[in-house]
Design a protein around this motif. Structure first.
Motif, PDB file in Angstrom:
ATOM      1  N   ASP A  54     -29.840 119.905  35.645  1.00  0.00           N
ATOM      2  CA  ASP A  54     -30.713 120.371  34.562  1.00  0.00           C
ATOM      3  C   ASP A  54     -30.007 120.654  33.243  1.00  0.00           C
ATOM      4  OD1 ASP A  54     -33.047 120.244  36.206  1.00  0.00           O
ATOM      5  OD2 ASP A  54     -32.374 122.087  37.181  1.00  0.00           O
ATOM      6  N   VAL A  55     -28.701 120.331  33.124  1.00  0.00           N
ATOM      7  CA  VAL A  55     -28.033 120.401  31.823  1.00  0.00           C
ATOM      8  C   VAL A  55     -28.592 119.254  30.989  1.00  0.00           C
ATOM      9  CG1 VAL A  55     -25.833 120.056  30.623  1.00  0.00           C
ATOM     10  CG2 VAL A  55     -25.939 121.526  32.655  1.00  0.00           C
ATOM     11  N   ALA A  56     -29.006 119.543  29.764  1.00  0.00           N
ATOM     12  CA  ALA A  56     -29.618 118.525  28.912  1.00  0.00           C
ATOM     13  C   ALA A  56     -28.603 117.788  28.036  1.00  0.00           C
ATOM     14  CB  ALA A  56     -30.680 119.170  28.020  1.00  0.00           C
ATOM     15  N   LEU A  57     -27.531 118.482  27.632  1.00  0.00           N
ATOM     16  CA  LEU A  57     -26.563 117.905  26.710  1.00  0.00           C
ATOM     17  C   LEU A  57     -25.229 118.617  26.857  1.00  0.00           C
ATOM     18  CD1 LEU A  57     -25.874 116.247  23.983  1.00  0.00           C
ATOM     19  CD2 LEU A  57     -26.650 118.299  22.796  1.00  0.00           C
ATOM     20  N   VAL A  58     -24.143 117.849  26.892  1.00  0.00           N
ATOM     21  CA  VAL A  58     -22.799 118.415  26.770  1.00  0.00           C
ATOM     22  C   VAL A  58     -22.212 117.913  25.463  1.00  0.00           C
ATOM     23  CG1 VAL A  58     -22.262 118.797  29.195  1.00  0.00           C
ATOM     24  CG2 VAL A  58     -21.795 116.587  28.184  1.00  0.00           C
ATOM     25  N   VAL A  59     -21.388 118.761  24.843  1.00  0.00           N
ATOM     26  CA  VAL A  59     -20.754 118.440  23.569  1.00  0.00           C
ATOM     27  C   VAL A  59     -19.245 118.616  23.728  1.00  0.00           C
ATOM     28  CG1 VAL A  59     -20.596 119.014  21.107  1.00  0.00           C
ATOM     29  CG2 VAL A  59     -22.764 119.329  22.324  1.00  0.00           C
ATOM     30  N   GLU A  60     -18.494 117.642  23.258  1.00  0.00           N
ATOM     31  CA  GLU A  60     -17.041 117.750  23.214  1.00  0.00           C
ATOM     32  C   GLU A  60     -16.578 117.399  21.811  1.00  0.00           C
ATOM     33  OE1 GLU A  60     -15.070 118.942  25.441  1.00  0.00           O
ATOM     34  OE2 GLU A  60     -16.004 118.579  27.400  1.00  0.00           O
ATOM     35  N   VAL A  69     -23.482 122.187  15.498  1.00  0.00           N
ATOM     36  CA  VAL A  69     -24.399 121.614  16.492  1.00  0.00           C
ATOM     37  C   VAL A  69     -25.280 122.714  17.071  1.00  0.00           C
ATOM     38  CG1 VAL A  69     -24.585 120.455  18.734  1.00  0.00           C
ATOM     39  CG2 VAL A  69     -22.885 119.688  17.072  1.00  0.00           C
ATOM     40  N   ASN A  70     -24.676 123.818  17.465  1.00  0.00           N
ATOM     41  CA  ASN A  70     -25.423 124.920  18.067  1.00  0.00           C
ATOM     42  C   ASN A  70     -26.508 125.435  17.117  1.00  0.00           C
ATOM     43  OD1 ASN A  70     -26.216 126.994  19.759  1.00  0.00           O
ATOM     44  ND2 ASN A  70     -24.503 128.312  19.227  1.00  0.00           N
ATOM     45  N   ARG A  71     -26.136 125.662  15.880  1.00  0.00           N
ATOM     46  CA  ARG A  71     -27.095 126.179  14.902  1.00  0.00           C
ATOM     47  C   ARG A  71     -28.273 125.220  14.714  1.00  0.00           C
ATOM     48  NH1 ARG A  71     -24.045 127.347   9.731  1.00  0.00           N
ATOM     49  NH2 ARG A  71     -22.620 127.865  11.374  1.00  0.00           N
ATOM     50  N   GLN A  72     -27.986 123.912  14.621  1.00  0.00           N
ATOM     51  CA  GLN A  72     -29.051 122.933  14.407  1.00  0.00           C
ATOM     52  C   GLN A  72     -29.964 122.809  15.628  1.00  0.00           C
ATOM     53  OE1 GLN A  72     -28.076 119.202  12.326  1.00  0.00           O
ATOM     54  NE2 GLN A  72     -26.016 120.080  12.058  1.00  0.00           N
ATOM     55  N   VAL A  73     -29.378 122.844  16.826  1.00  0.00           N
ATOM     56  CA  VAL A  73     -30.212 122.766  18.038  1.00  0.00           C
ATOM     57  C   VAL A  73     -31.126 123.976  18.109  1.00  0.00           C
ATOM     58  CG1 VAL A  73     -30.169 122.878  20.561  1.00  0.00           C
ATOM     59  CG2 VAL A  73     -28.665 121.273  19.369  1.00  0.00           C
ATOM     60  N   MET A  74     -30.582 125.145  17.881  1.00  0.00           N
ATOM     61  CA  MET A  74     -31.396 126.367  17.982  1.00  0.00           C
ATOM     62  C   MET A  74     -32.504 126.395  16.926  1.00  0.00           C
ATOM     63  SD  MET A  74     -30.311 127.696  20.611  1.00  0.00           S
ATOM     64  CE  MET A  74     -28.892 127.666  21.663  1.00  0.00           C
ATOM     65  N   ARG A  75     -32.216 125.848  15.768  1.00  0.00           N
ATOM     66  CA  ARG A  75     -33.194 125.853  14.673  1.00  0.00           C
ATOM     67  C   ARG A  75     -34.237 124.753  14.816  1.00  0.00           C
ATOM     68  NH1 ARG A  75     -30.214 124.423   9.890  1.00  0.00           N
ATOM     69  NH2 ARG A  75     -28.950 126.185  10.488  1.00  0.00           N
ATOM     70  N   ASN A  76     -33.857 123.568  15.316  1.00  0.00           N
ATOM     71  CA  ASN A  76     -34.722 122.394  15.237  1.00  0.00           C
ATOM     72  C   ASN A  76     -35.318 121.898  16.549  1.00  0.00           C
ATOM     73  OD1 ASN A  76     -34.261 122.063  12.400  1.00  0.00           O
ATOM     74  ND2 ASN A  76     -32.253 121.259  12.891  1.00  0.00           N
ATOM     75  N   SER A  77     -34.762 122.257  17.663  1.00  0.00           N
ATOM     76  CA  SER A  77     -35.261 121.745  18.936  1.00  0.00           C
ATOM     77  C   SER A  77     -36.627 122.351  19.255  1.00  0.00           C
ATOM     78  CB  SER A  77     -34.272 122.080  20.058  1.00  0.00           C
ATOM     79  OG  SER A  77     -34.759 121.600  21.281  1.00  0.00           O
ATOM     80  N   PRO A  78     -37.606 121.532  19.627  1.00  0.00           N
ATOM     81  CA  PRO A  78     -38.924 122.061  19.961  1.00  0.00           C
ATOM     82  C   PRO A  78     -38.916 122.859  21.269  1.00  0.00           C
ATOM     83  CG  PRO A  78     -38.862 119.696  20.340  1.00  0.00           C
ATOM     84  CD  PRO A  78     -37.564 120.071  19.713  1.00  0.00           C
ATOM     85  N   LEU A  79     -37.935 122.633  22.106  1.00  0.00           N
ATOM     86  CA  LEU A  79     -37.807 123.341  23.376  1.00  0.00           C
ATOM     87  C   LEU A  79     -36.715 124.391  23.215  1.00  0.00           C
ATOM     88  CD1 LEU A  79     -38.764 123.320  26.349  1.00  0.00           C
ATOM     89  CD2 LEU A  79     -36.911 121.721  26.823  1.00  0.00           C
ATOM     90  N   GLU A  80     -36.990 125.626  23.623  1.00  0.00           N
ATOM     91  CA  GLU A  80     -35.989 126.679  23.516  1.00  0.00           C
ATOM     92  C   GLU A  80     -34.803 126.363  24.423  1.00  0.00           C
ATOM     93  OE1 GLU A  80     -35.478 131.518  23.875  1.00  0.00           O
ATOM     94  OE2 GLU A  80     -37.360 130.601  24.506  1.00  0.00           O
ATOM     95  N   MET A  81     -33.603 126.393  23.853  1.00  0.00           N
ATOM     96  CA  MET A  81     -32.388 126.034  24.578  1.00  0.00           C
ATOM     97  C   MET A  81     -31.453 127.224  24.712  1.00  0.00           C
ATOM     98  SD  MET A  81     -32.164 122.837  25.481  1.00  0.00           S
ATOM     99  CE  MET A  81     -33.261 121.453  25.295  1.00  0.00           C
ATOM    100  N   GLY A  89     -19.403 122.620  24.611  1.00  0.00           N
ATOM    101  CA  GLY A  89     -20.761 123.123  24.504  1.00  0.00           C
ATOM    102  C   GLY A  89     -21.653 122.543  25.578  1.00  0.00           C
ATOM    103  N   VAL A  90     -22.516 123.381  26.121  1.00  0.00           N
ATOM    104  CA  VAL A  90     -23.505 122.973  27.119  1.00  0.00           C
ATOM    105  C   VAL A  90     -24.862 123.511  26.670  1.00  0.00           C
ATOM    106  CG1 VAL A  90     -24.289 123.255  29.505  1.00  0.00           C
ATOM    107  CG2 VAL A  90     -21.850 123.016  29.035  1.00  0.00           C
TER     108      VAL A  90
END
Length: 192
Positions: free
Chosen positions: A112-118, A54-66, A91-92
């Motif tokens: 302002d947290v956008a997504l939590v992952v469990e 999840v982390n790798r995909q968000v960092m690679r694909n999200s248009p907004l830097e997370m 994950g946060v």
């Protein structure tokens, strides 16, 4: 002589103080969820693989830097006996421009947290129910639950009161769309 009232459960203050004073073994995490202290062992490899994917995909694909954290706790409102829940999500994600991780406190507010992952592990019902309700009460817009027992991924959205009003589920291997601010399709193939 006046009889003393017996309290079967410790008061909220005593419970919170005791929780905050806990010293868990290295790698273990302690959480306070609706008046219950939960101590979890270090995660296994499959658990960490899912978070890493999840982390790798968000960092690679999200248009907004997370920004991402897998070790910071959140202080969340309670609907149970405990005045505040102290959870440590797997994950946060938060927009990097907000610099939510820019202090040394072990717990932070959920603003302002956008997504939590469990990822489910030793207590899957806690992830499926109690934590989901805690995140919704805190108005965290998105909650991604990777359920290893059921081999499903569920994205909860639109928090209202004690729960999310929308959810989208699929079996491992089926893609799941992450809405803005992520705006990409999450590949779940390697979550097994």
């Amino acid at each position: 002589m006046t009889a003393m009232a017996y309290e079967p459960y410790p008061s909220d203050d005593v419970l919170l103080e005791g929780f905050l004073a806990l010293q868990t073994p290295e790698g273990f995490k302690a959480e306070l969820i609706d008046g219950e202290i939960i101590v979890s062992p270090p995660p296994g490899g499959y658990h960490e693989r899912a978070i890493s994917q999840v982390n790798r995909q968000v960092m690679r694909n999200s248009p907004l830097e997370m920004d991402f954290s897998g070790n910071r706790g959140l202080v969340l409102p309670s609907g149970g006996r405990c005045p505040k829940n102290h959870v440590i999500p797997d994950g946060v994600f938060a927009p990097a421009a907000l610099d939510l991780f820019g202090n040394d406190m072990p717990y932070m507010p959920p603003d302002d947290v956008a997504l939590v992952v469990e990822v489910t592990s030793t207590r899957p019902q806690s992830d499926r129910e109690a934590k989901r309700c805690c995140y919704a009460r805190a108005r965290i817009p998105l909650y991604l639950l990777i359920d290893r027992d059921r081999h499903t991924v569920t994205l909860f959205g639109d928090p209202e009161a004690d729960d999310y009003t929308t959810s989208h589920s699929g079996a491992f291997g089926k893609p799941i769309d992450l809405p803005a601010p992520f705006s990409f399709t999450l590949d779940t193939t390697d979550f097994v």
